[in-house]
Design an enzyme around this catalytic site. Structure first.
Site: not given
Ligand code: 13P
Length: 249
Positions: A10, A12, A95, A97, A167, A173, A213
């Protein structure tokens, strides 16, 4: 039948179209695998160049979001048939976010999941709890509620083909991965929930990813868990490290 692992990046809000093509050129030889389905979910503007850059490879391209209407006055949104025509196969829905910053609700996500299937797109439906919810001991209840709301009225035959990504929000992150035990426990709870709403066969077929992560160092142990069928990878999908995650064995 054993479920095939699926590792999805992803990106982002990262990578300009030119950078996307460069990164795909770097990743192409590193993610070659017959054992794992490889997906890159990229920003909308990168979709067309990414499809071109992955032609003839084992990499499928996904979108990071999609609207549930066919067309119309929704400035800034992308319709499902636009994704399909471009060659997109997967779409991340819900997601954390998007739920947090863009106020996406379970009701909207339910419409999006149905619309994705109507157009032959495979949803990667995300769920996850906040740190506060985990500390309150309501993780499983919360996840079950998300799954039940987001899948309301979705037939078993579709659920069997989809991907669900667990997640934990506190692990995204932050460099703070859920322990293998925590990740497996929730992924199993999701599978049990699917068995409860649908049946054992649907639960055995749905693929459940862990995200938060994921890196080259922890992928092997996470993906070895009985209910973890791969990962949704943020930061590490922007680097050659993604190849090591795909080839986690
Ligand atoms: P990270 O792998 O950067 O923690 O992000 C996870 C994520 O949100 C994937 O959709």
């Amino acid at each position: 039948m054993a479920r095939k692992k699926i590792v999805a990046g992803n990106w982002k809000m990262n990578m300009t179209p030119a950078k996307a093509v460069e990164l795909i050129a770097t990743l192409r030889p590193l993610v070659d695998s017959n054992d794992v389905d490889v997906v890159l979910c990229v920003p909308a503007i990168d979709i067309v160049p990414a499809i071109t850059a992955t032609r003839g490879t084992n990499i499928a391209i996904g979108a990071e979001n999609m609207h549930y209407e066919e067309s119309g006055a929704y400035t800034g949104e992308i319709a499902p048939n636009m994704l399909v025509e471009a060659g997109v196969k997967y779409v991340i829905l819900g997601h954390s976010e998007r739920r947090e910053y863009f106020h996406e609700t379970d009701e909207e996500l339910n419409k999006k999941v149905k619309k994705a299937f109507e157009h032959g797109l495979t949803p990667i439906l995300c769920c996850g709890e906040t740190l506060e919810q985990r500390e309150m001991g309501i993780t499983i209840d919360w996840i079950r509620m998300q799954i039940k709301s987001d899948l309301a009225g979705v037939p078993a035959s579709d659920v069997a083909k989809m991907v669900i990504a667990y997640e934990p929000i506190w692990a995204i992150g932050t460099g703070k991965t859920a322990t293998t035990g925590q990740a497996q426990q929730v992924c199993k709870a999701i599978r049990d929930c699917i068995a409860e709403i649908y049946d054992e066969e649907t639960a055995e077929n749905v693929r459940i990813q862990y995200g938060g992560s994921v890196n080259a160092g922890n992928a092997k142990e996470l993906f070895a868990q009985p209910d973890i069928d791969g990962g949704l990878v943020g930061g590490a999908s922007l680097k050659p490290e993604f190849g090591k995650i795909v080839n986690y064995k």
